[in-house]
Design a protein around this motif. Structure first.
Motif, mmCIF file in Angstrom:
data_model
loop_
_atom_site.group_PDB
_atom_site.id
_atom_site.type_symbol
_atom_site.label_atom_id
_atom_site.label_comp_id
_atom_site.label_asym_id
_atom_site.label_seq_id
_atom_site.Cartn_x
_atom_site.Cartn_y
_atom_site.Cartn_z
ATOM 1 N N LEU A 103 3.123 -38.394 -68.309
ATOM 2 C CA LEU A 103 4.182 -39.082 -69.053
ATOM 3 C C LEU A 103 5.342 -39.495 -68.156
ATOM 4 N N VAL A 104 5.627 -38.721 -67.110
ATOM 5 C CA VAL A 104 6.760 -39.066 -66.240
ATOM 6 C C VAL A 104 6.546 -40.419 -65.575
ATOM 7 N N ALA A 105 5.287 -40.775 -65.339
ATOM 8 C CA ALA A 105 5.000 -42.077 -64.718
ATOM 9 C C ALA A 105 5.218 -43.214 -65.705
ATOM 10 N N LEU A 126 11.383 -30.578 -64.034
ATOM 11 C CA LEU A 126 11.617 -30.705 -62.599
ATOM 12 C C LEU A 126 10.385 -30.333 -61.764
ATOM 13 N N GLU A 127 9.699 -29.281 -62.152
ATOM 14 C CA GLU A 127 8.527 -28.863 -61.382
ATOM 15 C C GLU A 127 7.416 -29.904 -61.462
ATOM 16 N N ILE A 128 7.268 -30.517 -62.623
ATOM 17 C CA ILE A 128 6.263 -31.576 -62.795
ATOM 18 C C ILE A 128 6.601 -32.763 -61.902
ATOM 19 N N VAL A 129 7.878 -33.136 -61.910
ATOM 20 C CA VAL A 129 8.317 -34.286 -61.116
ATOM 21 C C VAL A 129 8.181 -33.997 -59.622
ATOM 22 N N ALA A 130 8.554 -32.795 -59.202
ATOM 23 C CA ALA A 130 8.512 -32.432 -57.779
ATOM 24 C C ALA A 130 7.096 -32.411 -57.231
ATOM 25 N N ASN A 131 6.107 -32.168 -58.083
ATOM 26 C CA ASN A 131 4.715 -32.085 -57.635
ATOM 27 C C ASN A 131 3.921 -33.354 -57.939
ATOM 28 N N HIS A 132 4.606 -34.407 -58.363
ATOM 29 C CA HIS A 132 3.906 -35.639 -58.727
ATOM 30 C C HIS A 132 3.336 -36.321 -57.486
ATOM 31 N N SER A 133 2.259 -37.061 -57.669
ATOM 32 C CA SER A 133 1.598 -37.725 -56.538
ATOM 33 C C SER A 133 2.402 -38.911 -56.006
#
Length: 437
Positions: A103-105, A126-133
């Motif tokens: 969803l962040v994309a 934040l953790e999801i965003v920090a580990n995004h490709s």
């Protein structure tokens, strides 16, 4: 608008009711702004109507739509950046991740940025965003991790990230606990150690260690750190890399003996760096003033400790470009007063740009015969409202436009400029007036 004062109270229950038909809700929402706000809160309002209300000019209506669990996903993500708390509180927000794990994309950059401003948003995203490709998405995490208001729990969890940029951002944060910094102090990534070496909370014992680091950047940032002791600065003044030594020359804690040694070097850039040291003694300034390099003389003329007699001599020798540069940098009221009387408009314009120029000089220069000087006064953040009111009738539209943009301009003056005969002036004033609504 409603026809009668009591009509809102009569129609409000219908606008809120789950049994009201979709057609009737559309009719009510279009009847008045007050009813539109109520309909926007109704979880049974049709999605096409909520989409329409999501683009309403009314802030409260848009806010209600973002909080509505029946609002279309595209509206939630696009308008949610304006109301991040309502988006996070919307019960459907958690379900959107089941429909789209990435969803962040799909979020607009503004929405993602606003969500990460809150502690709750950081905890959830934040953790999801920090580990995004995608690095463009991870960039938002890097930015948040550097901010003092970043949740400590997030810093703790992400300190072990495989991404060096994440660890570097955490090491940059002035609120990162020492326990976390200690884990990163021996990081194999030069950028992480560089961030710790410039962190204002880094212990002196670590700075002593960083002064011998293999990375030139780490040693340079150690020389830049305000906590670095004089003994370490003295050591770094003999560093094999010249750029590290330049930083030492500028550091306010560098010992006088070191400054005198550096000031005697033939390297022009080194002597120029020494002249930028705020604690440079007058004797060293006077000695450096004897050189022929314009860059050094300009730095001396703008130095807060330079004697007035010395600066006057340098100004007398210098061309208009030299005096103009001094006018933009000097913090001396006496020097600024002198340059405000200079015969060259370029020099007076420099005084008008200087953030240290006192109000009395700004007022004087607002009557200057040269338009460019008055233009800089109209742009100056410290220009008083009374001076701006006078400049609002300037014959040049550029000056009047900048008056309209200046945050110190009073509302009555803006109203007058909103009726200006020239369109750009009117538009600038109208934009400012909207900020008062």
């Amino acid at each position: 608008m409603l026809d009668f004062p009591d009509e809102l109270s009569e129609l409000e229950p219908e606008a809120k009711s789950e049994s009201t038909t979709a057609e009737r809700l559309v009719e009510l929402a279009r009847r008045s702004q007050e009813l539109a706000r109520i309909v926007a809160q109704n979880p049974y309002a049709p999605t096409h109507l909520l989409k329409e209300l999501g683009y309403s000019h009314d802030v409260l209506t848009r806010q209600a739509v973002v909080a509505n669990p029946n609002a279309p996903t595209d509206i939630l993500l696009n308008v949610g950046g304006e109301f991040p708390q309502q988006l996070l509180d919307n019960p459907v927000f958690g379900l959107l991740w089941l429909e789209n794990p990435d969803l962040v994309a799909a979020m607009p950059q503004r929405t993602l940025s606003r969500l990460l401003e809150s502690l709750r948003g950081q905890q959830e995203l934040l953790e999801i965003v920090a580990n995004h490709s995608s690095r463009s998405i991870r960039y938002h995490a890097y930015r948040v991790l550097r901010k003092p208001n970043c949740a400590i729990a997030c810093l703790e969890r992400l300190a072990g990230s495989e991404d060096g940029e994440v660890r570097s951002a955490i090491a940059d944060n002035p609120q990162t606990p020492l326990s976390i910094l200690e884990r990163l102090a021996d990081d194999p990534d030069d950028n992480v150690r560089r961030s710790i070496s410039r962190n204002s909370n880094t212990p002196v014992s670590w700075l002593i260690k960083f002064a011998n680091d293999r990375s030139d950047d780490v040693r340079a940032n150690t020389a830049r750190n305000p906590r670095t002791p004089a003994s370490v600065l003295e050591q770094l003044s003999r560093d094999r890399v010249q750029s590290v030594r330049y930083v030492v020359a500028r550091h306010p804690q560098t010992p006088l003996s070191v400054l005198e040694t550096l000031a005697a070097e033939p390297d022009v850039n080194m002597r120029c760096a020494v002249t930028q040291n705020p604690n440079l003694p007058v004797g060293v300034l006077e000695k450096l003033a004897q050189c022929s390099e314009t860059s050094i003389k300009r730095a001396i003329a703008s130095h807060p400790k330079a004697p007035i007699v010395l600066v006057r001599g340098l100004l007398y020798e210098g061309a208009k470009w030299f005096r103009g540069d001094v006018a933009r940098d000097s913090q001396s009221v006496e020097i600024l007063e002198r340059l405000a009387r200079d015969w060259e408009p370029w020099v007076r314009q420099g005084v008008a740009e200087n953030r240290h120029t006192p109000t009395i000089l700004l007022e004087k220069l607002s009557k200057d015969e040269t338009m460019e000087v008055r233009l800089k006064i109209a742009q100056h953040p410290n220009t008083p409202a009374t001076v701006l009111a006078c400049l609002a009738s300037d014959r040049y539209l550029k000056v009047r436009t900048e008056v309209a943009k200046n945050v110190n301009t009073e509302i009555e003056v803006l109203k007058g400029l909103a009726r200006d005969r020239i369109a750009p002036v009117r538009q600038a004033a109208q934009i400012r007036l909207q900020s008062f609504l």
